[in-house]
Design a protein around this motif. Structure first.
Motif, PDB file in Angstrom:
ATOM      1  N   PRO A 285      50.114  45.896  42.209  1.00 30.27           N
ATOM      2  CA  PRO A 285      49.996  44.501  41.781  1.00 30.27           C
ATOM      3  C   PRO A 285      51.364  43.830  41.772  1.00 30.27           C
ATOM      4  O   PRO A 285      52.365  44.458  41.425  1.00 30.27           O
ATOM      5  N   GLU A 286      51.387  42.555  42.202  1.00 25.30           N
ATOM      6  CA  GLU A 286      52.629  41.788  42.073  1.00 25.30           C
ATOM      7  C   GLU A 286      52.789  41.386  40.609  1.00 25.30           C
ATOM      8  O   GLU A 286      51.844  41.485  39.840  1.00 25.30           O
ATOM      9  N   ALA A 287      54.012  40.916  40.252  1.00 20.48           N
ATOM     10  CA  ALA A 287      54.273  40.585  38.842  1.00 20.48           C
ATOM     11  C   ALA A 287      53.231  39.587  38.338  1.00 20.48           C
ATOM     12  O   ALA A 287      53.019  38.544  38.951  1.00 20.48           O
ATOM     13  N   GLY A 288      52.555  39.956  37.263  1.00 21.45           N
ATOM     14  CA  GLY A 288      51.587  39.046  36.641  1.00 21.45           C
ATOM     15  C   GLY A 288      50.247  38.974  37.360  1.00 21.45           C
ATOM     16  O   GLY A 288      49.345  38.265  36.928  1.00 21.45           O
ATOM     17  N   GLU A 289      50.120  39.702  38.485  1.00 13.60           N
ATOM     18  CA  GLU A 289      48.883  39.597  39.262  1.00 13.60           C
ATOM     19  C   GLU A 289      47.760  40.409  38.621  1.00 13.60           C
ATOM     20  O   GLU A 289      47.951  41.562  38.237  1.00 13.60           O
ATOM     21  N   ARG A 290      46.574  39.795  38.514  1.00 18.01           N
ATOM     22  CA  ARG A 290      45.390  40.512  38.033  1.00 18.01           C
ATOM     23  C   ARG A 290      44.645  41.039  39.261  1.00 18.01           C
ATOM     24  O   ARG A 290      43.962  40.286  39.953  1.00 18.01           O
ATOM     25  N   LEU A 291      44.793  42.339  39.484  1.00 18.67           N
ATOM     26  CA  LEU A 291      44.267  42.943  40.702  1.00 18.67           C
ATOM     27  C   LEU A 291      43.058  43.811  40.371  1.00 18.67           C
ATOM     28  O   LEU A 291      43.035  44.502  39.345  1.00 18.67           O
ATOM     29  N   GLY A 292      42.032  43.768  41.231  1.00 17.58           N
ATOM     30  CA  GLY A 292      40.856  44.606  41.055  1.00 17.58           C
ATOM     31  C   GLY A 292      40.758  45.610  42.186  1.00 17.58           C
ATOM     32  O   GLY A 292      41.310  45.394  43.265  1.00 17.58           O
TER      33      GLY A 292
END
Ligand code: AMP
Ligand code: MG
Length: 325
Positions: free
Chosen positions: A246-253
């Motif tokens: 995940p990138e900084a702050g990214e909400r990844l599923g």
């Protein structure tokens, strides 16, 4: 108003049959996905299905029948391959495209000279088909292009009151749409991989043409590039690709076939099967995609599955989910 009624209650079937007979639409379970049905011989009723789904009229519907013998009322010819496939896979998740009789309205078939026929195996679908004296035209009970529904709640969530009556028959056991196979010339053509595998079909009638759709096959819109798509952006990994971080702050599923221990920093993960079973994975696929789509994620990463057996239908849906037209 859409209402969800218990499909195991015989009164539900009677009520739904009455509504269909009166030209209304009804959402009902099949073993593949939930369908949004109308009297296939009543063009005005069929128009309501297109309107509720916001489905373009170039996209033909599948016509459902309650017994094999009814097929010859709607198609001009049942060649030996059609009969062999019907005997092997009906009732079940195989749709056959055959030359149509004029009794089937043009709206159902998008003006094509062929009709897509299927006898489903879900007991509630069969009870409904046997309670009416007409075939039921039904596409999947979802807004056009979105992920197909595999529970009554999915139908309600995405169509709401547009669905009319919703019959609840539990979660769909197959979970991906039917296989669509055209038998309109000497080559059988796989138009859409689905719940009956290519291997199963070929074991009955020999080689079937697959691959990139030809110009003529393109008229089968189940083959549209972007279809079955969640709203959240989707990235489909190639086999062997490492998991992106995940990138900084990214909400990844993450949607993976089996549980992955290396999904560090992911906000939400979904595994389709404990042991990599592709039939289980197909049955769980659309519900998992919907959960990921409604989790406030920025992006969903999806792992590829092996492209054999049911994996072909799963990969077909995943590619379309990841495509942006
Ligand atoms: P759905 O019911 O939403 O799963 O969509 C049914 C799909 O079946 C369509 O999108 C087409 O791909 C295919 N189909 C239905 N009727 C025909 C036909 N007459 N010829 C070719 N493909 C068809
Ligand atoms: Mg559909």
């Amino acid at each position: 108003m859409s209402r969800i009624l218990d499909g195991n209650d015989p009164r539900t079937i009677l009520h739904a049959a009455e509504r269909l007979g009166a030209g209304e639409i009804v959402a009902f379970p099949t073993e593949t996905v939930y369908g949004l049905g109308a009297n296939a011989l009543n063009e005005k009723a069929v128009a309501k299905v297109f309107a509720a789904k916001n489905r373009p009229e170039f996209d033909p519907l599948i016509v459902h029948i309650g017994d094999k013998d009814a097929a010859s009322q709607y198609v001009t010819a049942l060649d030996p391959r059609a009969r062999q496939l019907m005997d092997a896979f009906w009732p079940g998740a195989l749709t056959l495209v055959l030359p149509k009789r004029p009794i089937i309205p043009d709206l159902v078939t998008a003006g094509l000279g062929t009709v897509a026929l299927r006898m489903p195996s879900h007991p509630v679908a069969l009870a409904l088909l046997r309670a009416v004296d007409f075939p039921i035209a039904a596409p999947s009970a979802n807004p056009f292009g979105y992920v197909s529904p595999t529970t009554a709640a999915h139908v309600h969530d995405s169509l709401g009151d547009e669905a009319g009556l919703i019959i609840d028959g539990g979660p769909c056991k197959v979970g991906v749409e039917s296989t669509v196979c055209a038998l309109t010339d000497q080559h059988a053509v796989l138009l859409r991989p689905g719940g009956v595998t290519l291997e199963q079909i070929e074991s009955v009638i020999g080689p079937v043409r697959t691959g990139e759709p030809t110009q003529a096959d393109r008229r089968s819109p189940g083959t549209l590039l972007s279809h079955y798509a969640p709203r959240v952006p989707v990235v489909l990994l190639k086999p062997g690709d490492p998991l992106p971080q995940p990138e900084a702050g990214e909400r990844l599923g993450l949607l993976s076939l089996t549980l992955r221990s290396d999904a560090h920093g992911y906000t939400r993960t979904e595994a389709l099967s404990a042991d990599g079973n592709l039939l289980d994975a197909a049955a769980r696929l659309f519900a998992a995609l919907r959960r990921l789509d409604t989790s406030g994620l920025d992006r969903v990463v999806i792992e590829s599955v092996p492209e054999t057996g049911m994996g072909r239908a799963i990969m077909d849906r995943l590619r379309r989910a990841a495509a942006r037209d």
